[in-house]
Every structure is written in C-alpha cells, then in structure tokens.
Write a protein that holds these residues in place. Structure first.
Motif, mmCIF file in Angstrom:
data_model
loop_
_atom_site.group_PDB
_atom_site.id
_atom_site.type_symbol
_atom_site.label_atom_id
_atom_site.label_comp_id
_atom_site.label_asym_id
_atom_site.label_seq_id
_atom_site.Cartn_x
_atom_site.Cartn_y
_atom_site.Cartn_z
ATOM 1 N N ASP A 198 29.787 51.779 67.538
ATOM 2 C CA ASP A 198 30.626 50.592 67.375
ATOM 3 C C ASP A 198 29.764 49.351 67.159
ATOM 4 O O ASP A 198 30.089 48.499 66.324
ATOM 5 C CB ASP A 198 31.504 50.427 68.617
ATOM 6 N N LEU A 199 28.656 49.249 67.892
ATOM 7 C CA LEU A 199 27.746 48.110 67.730
ATOM 8 C C LEU A 199 27.143 48.092 66.331
ATOM 9 O O LEU A 199 27.082 47.036 65.675
ATOM 10 C CB LEU A 199 26.646 48.180 68.783
ATOM 11 N N VAL A 200 26.694 49.250 65.864
ATOM 12 C CA VAL A 200 26.067 49.338 64.544
ATOM 13 C C VAL A 200 27.064 48.958 63.454
ATOM 14 O O VAL A 200 26.740 48.179 62.546
ATOM 15 C CB VAL A 200 25.519 50.758 64.319
ATOM 16 N N VAL A 201 28.275 49.473 63.540
ATOM 17 C CA VAL A 201 29.277 49.192 62.502
ATOM 18 C C VAL A 201 29.722 47.735 62.555
ATOM 19 O O VAL A 201 29.952 47.111 61.507
ATOM 20 C CB VAL A 201 30.470 50.150 62.657
ATOM 21 N N ASP A 202 29.841 47.176 63.736
ATOM 22 C CA ASP A 202 30.183 45.748 63.842
ATOM 23 C C ASP A 202 29.099 44.884 63.201
ATOM 24 O O ASP A 202 29.403 43.852 62.580
ATOM 25 C CB ASP A 202 30.364 45.359 65.312
ATOM 26 N N ASP A 203 27.847 45.291 63.342
ATOM 27 C CA ASP A 203 26.759 44.565 62.678
ATOM 28 C C ASP A 203 26.894 44.667 61.164
ATOM 29 O O ASP A 203 26.559 43.709 60.444
ATOM 30 C CB ASP A 203 25.405 45.122 63.118
ATOM 31 N N TYR A 204 27.390 45.803 60.662
ATOM 32 C CA TYR A 204 27.629 45.923 59.223
ATOM 33 C C TYR A 204 28.607 44.853 58.750
ATOM 34 O O TYR A 204 28.391 44.194 57.726
ATOM 35 C CB TYR A 204 28.209 47.304 58.892
ATOM 36 N N LEU A 205 29.700 44.684 59.506
ATOM 37 C CA LEU A 205 30.709 43.698 59.121
ATOM 38 C C LEU A 205 30.149 42.281 59.191
ATOM 39 O O LEU A 205 30.454 41.434 58.341
ATOM 40 C CB LEU A 205 31.928 43.837 60.035
ATOM 41 N N THR A 206 29.330 42.017 60.200
ATOM 42 C CA THR A 206 28.721 40.691 60.319
ATOM 43 C C THR A 206 27.801 40.397 59.140
ATOM 44 O O THR A 206 27.815 39.296 58.578
ATOM 45 C CB THR A 206 27.932 40.589 61.638
ATOM 46 N N VAL A 207 27.011 41.396 58.753
ATOM 47 C CA VAL A 207 26.085 41.205 57.643
ATOM 48 C C VAL A 207 26.848 41.045 56.326
ATOM 49 O O VAL A 207 26.481 40.213 55.493
ATOM 50 C CB VAL A 207 25.099 42.389 57.575
ATOM 51 N N GLN A 212 28.423 37.850 51.691
ATOM 52 C CA GLN A 212 29.471 37.277 50.853
ATOM 53 C C GLN A 212 29.222 35.793 50.600
ATOM 54 O O GLN A 212 29.480 35.297 49.501
ATOM 55 C CB GLN A 212 30.835 37.478 51.510
ATOM 56 N N ALA A 213 28.707 35.090 51.608
ATOM 57 C CA ALA A 213 28.397 33.670 51.424
ATOM 58 C C ALA A 213 27.311 33.487 50.359
ATOM 59 O O ALA A 213 27.386 32.564 49.533
ATOM 60 C CB ALA A 213 27.953 33.066 52.758
ATOM 61 N N ASP A 214 26.303 34.377 50.352
ATOM 62 C CA ASP A 214 25.255 34.291 49.334
ATOM 63 C C ASP A 214 25.808 34.598 47.947
ATOM 64 O O ASP A 214 25.447 33.949 46.957
ATOM 65 C CB ASP A 214 24.126 35.271 49.669
ATOM 66 N N ILE A 215 26.692 35.596 47.864
ATOM 67 C CA ILE A 215 27.281 35.928 46.571
ATOM 68 C C ILE A 215 28.144 34.780 46.061
ATOM 69 O O ILE A 215 28.134 34.462 44.861
ATOM 70 C CB ILE A 215 28.100 37.226 46.688
ATOM 71 N N ASP A 216 28.892 34.151 46.948
ATOM 72 C CA ASP A 216 29.690 32.982 46.551
ATOM 73 C C ASP A 216 28.803 31.868 46.018
ATOM 74 O O ASP A 216 29.159 31.175 45.057
ATOM 75 C CB ASP A 216 30.512 32.478 47.738
ATOM 76 N N LYS A 286 32.534 49.533 53.936
ATOM 77 C CA LYS A 286 32.257 50.211 52.670
ATOM 78 C C LYS A 286 33.055 49.594 51.527
ATOM 79 O O LYS A 286 32.540 49.421 50.417
ATOM 80 C CB LYS A 286 32.586 51.700 52.803
ATOM 81 N N GLU A 287 34.306 49.254 51.772
ATOM 82 C CA GLU A 287 35.124 48.635 50.734
ATOM 83 C C GLU A 287 34.578 47.261 50.353
ATOM 84 O O GLU A 287 34.572 46.892 49.167
ATOM 85 C CB GLU A 287 36.565 48.522 51.217
ATOM 86 N N GLN A 288 34.124 46.504 51.339
ATOM 87 C CA GLN A 288 33.553 45.194 51.044
ATOM 88 C C GLN A 288 32.293 45.329 50.190
ATOM 89 O O GLN A 288 32.104 44.576 49.221
ATOM 90 C CB GLN A 288 33.229 44.455 52.340
#
Length: 375
Positions: A198-207, A212-216, A286-288
């Motif tokens: 859960d910690l690892v996957v939550d870090d995925y979402l944070t990253v 996304q901010a860099d892509i914007d 993964k979708e993001q």
C-alpha cells in the motif's frame, strides 16, 4: 542484549551455530538502538529487528536464534527483520536460519529485479519497485524526474524480512504507523506485506501527480507564442522518466492481483480484501501513466508540426525578400554591362528615373507579399 544488536556480526557467518557464537560474544557489548530508518550505526545492514505478539511490540531480551525458536515454539507472534543493502556474507546466516530459498536470496542481495511474486514452499517472496519524485527548479533536457529503488519482502508464518535497496523508501515511518494500530498488526506478517504494498502504490500516485505538473509545464510552453523554440529534449526527457516509472508500476499488476484473488497460505482471506484496495490504486496509477504517455506523444507531434510551420514561414519570408531584391539586382546588372548605347544612359534624369522605377517595383512586390501573408 537486543536482538538487533546480536545481528551486527551476521556477515561472514555460515549457519545458525555462528549466530549463537556471535550472540554469546556480544552479551558484553553495550546495547545499540537500530530502530532509526537508516543503516546501522555499527556499519552492518541491519536496520531493525522486532518481535510482535498480538500486534504489540515485544522488548528484545535475547539473541535472534532464541527469539525465533521461542516464537515458533509458542506459535504466537512473528519477527520483523529489516535490512538495507545487505551483502552475501551478511545475509548468509539469516537465510539459513529462516530457510530461505537460494534463488530468492540471490535476488534480494543483487537487486535490480523486476516486480514479482514468487512462492517457495511456505515462504512468499515479493519484489516492489519504489519510486520518488526528484525536485528540480526547472525541467531541462537532463533533469532527473523519477528515482527508483527496491524493496524485497520475505513472508512466512512467523517472520517478515524486508530488504531495501536505494536511498529512499524507508520503512521506519510505516513501522510506527503499524505499531499504532495493534489490531491490524495482529493479523500477522501478511498485514505487514499489505502495508508495504500500500505504501509503495501510494507513492506511485504521489509521483504521478508531480509528474503531471511537469507535463503541464511542458504543454504550456509548447503551445505558447514561441512554442516552436521549445527544446524538444525536455519532451524526450519526460518520456524517458515516464518510461522508468512505467517499468516500476506496470509489472506489479499481476503480483498484486494474485495476492488479492488467489489463495495463498501465508495470506489470510481477510487480508486479501485489503490487497484488492491496493490493486484499485495501482490500476489508477497505470491509467495515469498511460494517459501521460499518450499526452506526451501528442505534445511531441504538435511541437514537430509547429517547427515545420515555422520553417515554412521562414522559407516564405526568405523567398519574398529574394524576389524583392531580385529587381534592383537585375536592373543594376543590366546597366553594369558597359555598353555604349544604353537607354537613357546620357540623359540627365536617367539615373533618378532608374532609381525611381526600382523603388516602385520593390514597393509593389513588398505590398503584394505583405497582403498574402508572406512578410
């Protein structure tokens, strides 16, 4: 003597007997707290070693071998041993004590493994790729955006061994959160495995949110007024860093799905429900990432189209100015041929007349090109 303190001489040992000898020699040494989420101050790879019973941390009062035997004899509680980048010599005695498979031990020591889930008899071996976002003032063609590491987890009925590689992904805060929830921790080693996943996957979402901010930022620069002048290296760099993130996230889908749906001895059905929640978060990540990849492809194509349009505009301007300059070049070329009988060559107003004709012709061409958008 604390259990973690007795492990600081694990490297160089070949078996359980060696661990016992180290414990006997270490009883005269002062206690050392290895609970800090970093490498041991003694220089070994041991970060922490704790026994839990009914979800409560049990103070260590013996060597690791005695503690493991006591836990196995009572059939209650489990041992959580945390390591950071151990060597083969450091891990040899631990592998024999917990009867770990040699292939899994080799993967845990060498690192650079693909996310996976493997079962060896009564032991579960899981590999997670950890990620963290690298802060930077401005995105360039050489900026590092995503940094990766690894966490390997051995799970048995009465033990959890975590092996961490990389400078990030510390499990110290996670251990404190679990200790603050004894009811969840009492569910055994599988609860620790779920917490790590859960910690690892939550870090995925944070990253992914930070990426996304860099892509914007890149998208805004490309579609700005001078978007054709944007360095395409920034877009390629984002695609490379996104690929690094994709390599960490995508392969984890199958292992988490197995933990959530397939019957596994060391994972109770009540814990599988928690893994289904982790799987939902992983699918979102993964979708993001997939949408980011498509968006970057669109941004790159738009940038290349802008560059092509800008080049065409430059070529039209060059062609228009060349046509304007061709008029005086032609007239001056004719009058520079040194013939005796040239039109109006000896007339007083011949020179002003030629200059006037050249000026009118050039002005007419300029206005025509300007009207058509070439200049």
């Amino acid at each position: 003597m604390s259990m973690a303190g007795n492990l600081r001489k694990v490297r160089g040992l070949g078996g359980v007997g060696g661990l016992r000898r180290v414990a006997q020699l270490a009883r005269r040494r002062p206690k050392v707290d290895l609970s800090h989420p970093a490498r041991s101050p003694l220089g070994s790879s041991v970060v922490n070693c704790v026994t839990y019973r009914d979800g409560v941390r049990v103070p260590g009062d013996g060597d690791l071998v005695d503690t493991v035997e006591r836990v196995r004899k009572s059939g209650d509680g489990f041992v959580w041993l945390g390591l950071h980048e151990p060597t083969n010599r450091e891990f040899a005695g631990i592998a024999e004590l917990f009867d770990l498979h040699p292939l899994a031990v080799e993967d845990a020591v060498e690192a650079h493994q693909r996310p996976k889930l493997e079962r060896y008899d009564e032991t579960l071996f899981a590999v997670f790729k950890t990620v963290c976002y690298v802060e930077h003032e401005q995105l360039t063609a050489t900026s590092e955006v995503v940094n990766t590491g690894e966490i390997m987890v051995f799970v048995g009925h009465d033990f959890v061994i975590t092996v961490r590689h990389g400078r990030h992904g510390s499990l110290g805060p996670l251990r404190e959160e679990l200790e603050a929830d004894p009811q969840q921790l009492a569910k055994g080693p599988a609860a620790v495995l779920h917490a790590i996943a859960d910690l690892v996957v939550d870090d995925y979402l944070t990253v992914t949110d930070s990426v996304q901010a860099d892509i914007d930022q890149v998208e805004t620069a490309v579609f700005a007024e001078n978007g054709a002048r944007v360095d395409p290296g920034r877009i390629y760099q984002m695609k490379r860093e996104l690929l690094e993130l994709k390599r960490a996230v995508a392969p984890l889908g199958r292992p988490i799905e197995d933990l959530a749906t397939r019957p596994i001895r060391v994972v109770a059905p009540e814990i599988q429900a928690y893994f289904r929640d982790v799987l939902d978060h992983l699918m979102r990540a993964k979708e993001q990432i997939a949408s980011f990849d498509e968006l970057l492809n669109s941004i790159l194509q738009a940038h290349l189209a802008q560059v092509t349009v800008a080049q065409n505009e430059d070529m039209r301007k060059i062609t228009a100015w060349a046509a304007v300059i061709a008029v005086p070049t032609m007239v001056c070329g004719v009058y520079g041929m040194n013939f005796d009988h040239m039109p109006e060559l000896h007339w007083r107003f011949g020179y002003p007349l030629v200059i006037g004709v050249i000026s009118v012709a050039c002005l007419a061409l300029y206005r025509g090109f300007r009207r058509n958008g070439w200049l």
